[in-house]
Design a protein around this motif. Structure first.
Motif, mmCIF file in Angstrom:
data_model
loop_
_atom_site.group_PDB
_atom_site.id
_atom_site.type_symbol
_atom_site.label_atom_id
_atom_site.label_comp_id
_atom_site.label_asym_id
_atom_site.label_seq_id
_atom_site.Cartn_x
_atom_site.Cartn_y
_atom_site.Cartn_z
ATOM 1 N N THR A 6 1.727 -4.740 3.223
ATOM 2 C CA THR A 6 1.549 -4.334 1.830
ATOM 3 C C THR A 6 1.079 -2.888 1.750
ATOM 4 O O THR A 6 1.552 -2.111 0.916
ATOM 5 N N LEU A 7 0.167 -2.512 2.629
ATOM 6 C CA LEU A 7 -0.317 -1.130 2.647
ATOM 7 C C LEU A 7 0.770 -0.148 3.095
ATOM 8 O O LEU A 7 0.803 0.989 2.627
ATOM 9 N N VAL A 8 1.671 -0.587 3.959
ATOM 10 C CA VAL A 8 2.807 0.257 4.341
ATOM 11 C C VAL A 8 3.675 0.520 3.105
ATOM 12 O O VAL A 8 4.071 1.662 2.843
ATOM 13 N N ASP A 9 3.961 -0.528 2.338
ATOM 14 C CA ASP A 9 4.750 -0.356 1.112
ATOM 15 C C ASP A 9 4.016 0.518 0.102
ATOM 16 O O ASP A 9 4.621 1.359 -0.568
ATOM 17 N N LEU A 10 2.719 0.338 -0.009
ATOM 18 C CA LEU A 10 1.934 1.156 -0.935
ATOM 19 C C LEU A 10 1.927 2.617 -0.495
ATOM 20 O O LEU A 10 2.061 3.530 -1.319
ATOM 21 N N SER A 11 1.829 2.851 0.791
ATOM 22 C CA SER A 11 1.897 4.211 1.330
ATOM 23 C C SER A 11 3.257 4.838 1.016
ATOM 24 O O SER A 11 3.346 6.022 0.675
ATOM 25 N N THR A 12 4.302 4.047 1.116
ATOM 26 C CA THR A 12 5.648 4.511 0.766
ATOM 27 C C THR A 12 5.697 4.938 -0.696
ATOM 28 O O THR A 12 6.258 5.988 -1.030
ATOM 29 N N ILE A 13 5.107 4.138 -1.560
ATOM 30 C CA ILE A 13 5.075 4.483 -2.990
ATOM 31 C C ILE A 13 4.316 5.789 -3.188
ATOM 32 O O ILE A 13 4.774 6.674 -3.914
ATOM 33 N N TYR A 14 3.166 5.930 -2.548
ATOM 34 C CA TYR A 14 2.390 7.165 -2.660
ATOM 35 C C TYR A 14 3.243 8.374 -2.259
ATOM 36 O O TYR A 14 3.250 9.393 -2.941
#
Length: 196
Positions: free
Chosen positions: A117-125
């Motif tokens: 989930t944090l990988v996906d959130l980092s992608t969004i950032y």
């Protein structure tokens, strides 16, 4: 949500636009991310639903050469929502990582889900850097969180690399491989010197 993620990955720009053109899309994503859910819903199911929502949004931004979807995200979702969600997932990750009572298999599943989930959130950032005002607020919130609370799981479990994709530099986020923690500083330095 898995079907939606699969239908827009690749990326499929037509399906991405179809999805984000629906006014209810961002409202649904925001509601799932912020929803406390009923007490009868297991914590793992809650975490999984929230994880899929973030993955869906990250997939909508994948491979876009324009900033149409980025602008829609900036208009519909507050940067604070992402920052609060980051803190929420990091807290769950920290709790699972330090738990001595949790079943080891369940613990690993929870840690993996949080990290993904944090990988996906980092992608969004990273993708939202196309929206300078939105991105600036995210950076300020991240810096403030870092000063107040120190590094979180997104800082310690997620890494980034720049790649040349279709003539453009893309930033890709990925989980830090567990094995890398066992490499010595000398081994890492030697590797960095020999890699192009």
């Amino acid at each position: 949500m898995t079907v939606l993620v699969e239908s827009i990955q690749g990326p499929c720009s037509e399906n991405q636009m179809l999805l984000v053109s629906n006014p209810a899309f961002f409202n649904a994503i925001d509601k799932v991310i912020q929803c406390p859910f009923h007490a009868r819903v297991s914590k793992m199911t809650r975490l999984t639903a929230k994880s899929f929502a973030v993955s869906l949004l990250a997939s909508c931004l994948e491979g876009r050469s324009d900033s149409i979807i980025h602008d829609k995200v900036a208009d519909e979702v507050l940067p604070l929502s992402f920052d609060m969600f980051r803190a929420f997932i990091s807290k769950i990750h920290a709790s699972a990582a330090t738990s001595t009572t949790m079943d080891p298999e369940e613990k690993q599943i929870k840690l993996d889900l949080c990290t993904d989930t944090l990988v996906d959130l980092s992608t969004i950032y990273d993708k939202m850097q196309r929206s300078p005002g939105f991105s600036q607020v995210l950076v300020e919130l991240s810096e403030k969180r870092l000063k107040l609370h120190g590094k979180d799981a997104m800082d310690t479990e997620v890494c980034k690399v720049e790649v040349n994709w279709k003539g453009a530099i893309e930033v890709l986020s990925f989980r830090i491989p567990t094995e890398s923690r066992f490499l010595t500083y000398a081994t890492k330095s030697n590797f960095e010197l020999r890699v192009d």
